[in-house]
Design an enzyme around this catalytic site. Structure first.
Site, mmCIF file in Angstrom:
data_model
loop_
_atom_site.group_PDB
_atom_site.id
_atom_site.type_symbol
_atom_site.label_atom_id
_atom_site.label_comp_id
_atom_site.label_asym_id
_atom_site.label_seq_id
_atom_site.Cartn_x
_atom_site.Cartn_y
_atom_site.Cartn_z
ATOM 1 N N ARG A 1 0.862 -1.218 -0.106
ATOM 2 C CA ARG A 1 0.014 0.071 -0.119
ATOM 3 C C ARG A 1 0.911 1.295 0.014
ATOM 4 N NH1 ARG A 1 -4.305 0.087 4.539
ATOM 5 N NH2 ARG A 1 -3.312 -1.611 5.375
ATOM 6 N N ASN B 1 0.794 2.033 7.011
ATOM 7 C CA ASN B 1 0.618 1.028 6.064
ATOM 8 C C ASN B 1 0.895 1.850 4.688
ATOM 9 O OD1 ASN B 1 0.069 -1.245 7.471
ATOM 10 N ND2 ASN B 1 -1.540 -0.041 8.103
HETATM 11 C C1 UD1 Z 1 -2.026 -7.099 14.112
HETATM 12 C C2 UD1 Z 1 -2.796 -7.759 15.260
HETATM 13 C C3 UD1 Z 1 -3.968 -7.078 15.735
HETATM 14 C C4 UD1 Z 1 -3.628 -5.670 15.969
HETATM 15 C C5 UD1 Z 1 -2.849 -4.879 14.843
HETATM 16 C C6 UD1 Z 1 -2.402 -3.526 15.028
HETATM 17 C C7 UD1 Z 1 -2.269 -10.181 14.975
HETATM 18 C C8 UD1 Z 1 -2.902 -11.397 14.462
HETATM 19 N N1 UD1 Z 1 -2.988 -9.086 14.985
HETATM 20 O O1 UD1 Z 1 -2.842 -7.173 12.977
HETATM 21 O O2 UD1 Z 1 -4.268 -7.737 16.779
HETATM 22 O O3 UD1 Z 1 -4.800 -4.929 16.528
HETATM 23 O O4 UD1 Z 1 -1.852 -5.700 14.428
HETATM 24 O O5 UD1 Z 1 -1.960 -2.896 14.130
HETATM 25 O O6 UD1 Z 1 -1.005 -10.274 15.520
HETATM 26 N N2 UD1 Z 1 4.283 -9.566 9.721
HETATM 27 C C9 UD1 Z 1 5.272 -10.406 9.623
HETATM 28 N N3 UD1 Z 1 5.011 -11.485 8.964
HETATM 29 C C10 UD1 Z 1 3.792 -11.887 8.915
HETATM 30 C C11 UD1 Z 1 2.645 -11.141 9.133
HETATM 31 C C12 UD1 Z 1 3.091 -9.853 9.766
HETATM 32 O O7 UD1 Z 1 6.462 -9.921 9.997
HETATM 33 O O8 UD1 Z 1 3.707 -12.988 8.333
HETATM 34 C C13 UD1 Z 1 4.327 -8.057 10.369
HETATM 35 C C14 UD1 Z 1 4.395 -7.146 9.479
HETATM 36 O O9 UD1 Z 1 5.199 -6.643 8.620
HETATM 37 C C15 UD1 Z 1 3.786 -5.821 10.571
HETATM 38 C C16 UD1 Z 1 3.245 -6.660 11.604
HETATM 39 O O10 UD1 Z 1 3.724 -8.042 11.531
HETATM 40 O O11 UD1 Z 1 4.887 -5.194 10.943
HETATM 41 C C17 UD1 Z 1 1.744 -6.721 11.725
HETATM 42 O O12 UD1 Z 1 1.201 -7.438 10.735
HETATM 43 P P1 UD1 Z 1 -0.236 -7.101 10.005
HETATM 44 O O13 UD1 Z 1 -0.339 -8.119 9.014
HETATM 45 O O14 UD1 Z 1 -0.241 -5.565 9.657
HETATM 46 O O15 UD1 Z 1 -1.033 -7.228 11.270
HETATM 47 P P2 UD1 Z 1 -2.643 -6.985 11.398
HETATM 48 O O16 UD1 Z 1 -3.630 -7.389 10.541
HETATM 49 O O17 UD1 Z 1 -2.731 -5.452 11.294
HETATM 50 CA CA CA Z 2 -1.598 -3.612 10.333
#
Ligand code: UD1
Ligand code: CA
Length: 455
Positions: A26, A235
């Site tokens: 994004r 994001n």
């Molecule tokens: C996550 C939380 C949610 C919270 C929100 C706050 C979980 C399951 N959910 O959701 O409860 O309210 O953040 O912003 O944790 N990342 C990785 N590897 C992955 C997936 C993500 O490194 O496989 C990193 C991303 O780069 C990012 C962070 O983890 O820095 C959060 O990931 P994102 O997918 O944005 O989580 P949300 O769905 O927003």
């Molecule tokens: Ca997020």
């Protein structure tokens, strides 16, 4: 409490796992989102600084194969690296750091690289909550809870975190949300992660599931409440702008509280490390890049751009001045309009009031630099130094061809092109002598009028 499975001491070592493996589509950028700049520091550096300041002795950054630039940056910042490939959720991401964490036995906080504004104080309170709980989660009251995970509390402890996609209507109505920051003792965290499954609507391993798992194991989970402004996740470019706006508002308020006058606060822009001492006055539309210190009683007039510079006590800068890295302005010095200063020390009370470039120079005390003076510091290959003593008078429109030294009390005549050192108290005249050709202008006009009449 004695019946909890783990006892905690506040002196336990701390570590951080910073998640940065997610894709940043994004952002619409060729560069990973966590490398974008926020007030002079990249997002990932904000998070790293917070972890360092909270006393984390280990910092492990989780990156994906696609984020080579993040990996390079994290390595350059002396972080340890863990690779997550493919990305199967936040729980999976933390688990990928397990080998790197090894036998570290202290407390671990999980931070998101794209959530830059969490303060050290807030992170400290999350760690400190581990003296009373097995796992602590940073939560906040969200204005718009939207897609955030919901924190479901019961009797003052945290029962579980429900992702918005999995939440019931009743749970969705909860406004206490998950920031993403979570801390627990290392062994306990990885043990709980072993039980996390991907049986949910996204098919991902959710870090948030560890709360219920630990609780079922007899553990205690707590929410530490923070302010929504700190939790802002970046994001998109719009989010980045919003994070900057939030940071700027905070800095302006702090400056005002600390006794700094901001003539129009909304138009002054700070960097992460800007220091402005009390009784400084900052005019309208001033931008502070990184590395600026403005000392007490100094005035920055409107429309100045300042980075990597120290402005001494009582000094005056601008309007319309540019101070570049390496500028050190002494007390009561004066830098006026359309003056650019770079890598230059200006002594007490010295003045460059108009239209001047001072680069790679050292200027003593009480000297006056005339309008239009230029230090010719660059020969296309190397930079050279200009040294100007105390009480020097540089005449208007002098070119100082570096390397060159003007001794104490020296003068340069207007329009001088100074290529040789000027001894103390000497006057340097370095320009073509003036010749007055009497009557020349009148003869010229007459000849031209005749030619025009013929054509
Ligand atoms: C996550 C939380 C949610 C919270 C929100 C706050 C979980 C399951 N959910 O959701 O409860 O309210 O953040 O912003 O944790 N990342 C990785 N590897 C992955 C997936 C993500 O490194 O496989 C990193 C991303 O780069 C990012 C962070 O983890 O820095 C959060 O990931 P994102 O997918 O944005 O989580 P949300 O769905 O927003
Ligand atoms: Ca997020």
């Amino acid at each position: 409490m004695t019946d909890r499975p783990f006892s905690h001491k506040s002196s336990r070592p701390r570590a951080a796992i910073i998640l940065a493996a997610g894709k940043s589509t994004r952002m619409k950028s060729s560069k990973s989102k966590v490398l974008h700049d926020l007030a002079g520091l990249r997002l990932i550096e904000w998070v790293r600084t917070c972890a360092l300041e909270a006393g984390c002795e280990r910092i492990i950054c989780v990156v994906g194969d696609a984020n080579q630039d993040v990996r390079d940056a994290a390595e350059a910042l002396s972080m340890e690296i863990a690779v997550q490939e493919p990305q199967q959720g936040t729980g999976h991401a933390v688990d990928c750091a397990k080998d790197a964490v090894g036998d570290f036995e202290g407390d671990i906080a999980v931070l998101f690289a794209d959530t830059p504004l969490i303060t050290t104080q807030t992170l400290n309170s999350v760690f400190e909550a581990l003296t009373e709980a097995d796992v602590a989660v940073l939560g906040f009251e969200a204005n718009v809870p939207g897609a955030y995970g919901r924190l479901i509390e019961r009797d003052g402890t945290l029962e579980k975190i429900v992702e918005a996609k999995e939440a019931s209507a009743e749970e969705l109505a909860v406004t206490l949300c998950n920031s993403g920051v979570l801390a627990s003792q290392s062994g306990r965290l990885f043990k709980a992660l072993e039980q996390v499954t991907n049986e949910n609507s996204k098919g991902e391993y959710y870090l948030t599931d560890v709360i219920e798992i630990m609780r079922k194991d007899g553990g205690c989970a707590r929410v530490v409440r923070g302010h929504e402004d700190e939790m802002l996740g970046v994001n998109s470019r719009a989010d980045l702008a919003a994070a900057n706006a939030s940071f700027q508002t905070n800095m302006r308020n702090m400056a005002l509280e600390d006794g700094v006058t901001l003539r129009h606060p909304e138009t002054v822009y700070f960097s992460y490390d800007t220091v402005i001492e009390r009784d400084a006055v900052i005019g309208e539309n001033v931008v502070f890049g990184p590395g600026v210190i403005v000392k007490s009683g100094a005035t920055i007039h409107a429309f100045c751009h300042i980075e990597g510079a120290t402005v001494g006590e009582g000094a005056s800068v601008g309007p319309f001045a540019r101070l570049r890295p390496g500028t050190d302005l002494g007390p009561d010095s004066f830098i006026g309009n359309f003056v650019e200063v770079k890598n230059t020390k200006v002594g007490r009370g010295s003045k460059a009031s108009h239209l001047t470039y001072l680069g790679d120079a050292v200027i003593g005390a009480g000297s006056n630099i005339g309008a239009g003076t230029v230090t010719c510091n660059y020969d296309g290959f190397f930079k050279h130094k200009t040294t100007i003593g105390d009480g020097v008078f540089i005449g208007t429109h002098t070119s100082l061809v570096a390397p060159v030294t003007i001794g104490d009390g020296g003068f340069t005549a207007t329009g001088a092109v100074v290529t040789k050192n000027v001894p103390a108290d000497a006057l340097a005249i370095a320009r073509v002598d003036q010749v007055n050709k009497l009557g020349w202008a009148a003869r010229f006009r007459e000849a031209m009028s005749k030619r025009k009449a013929k054509s």
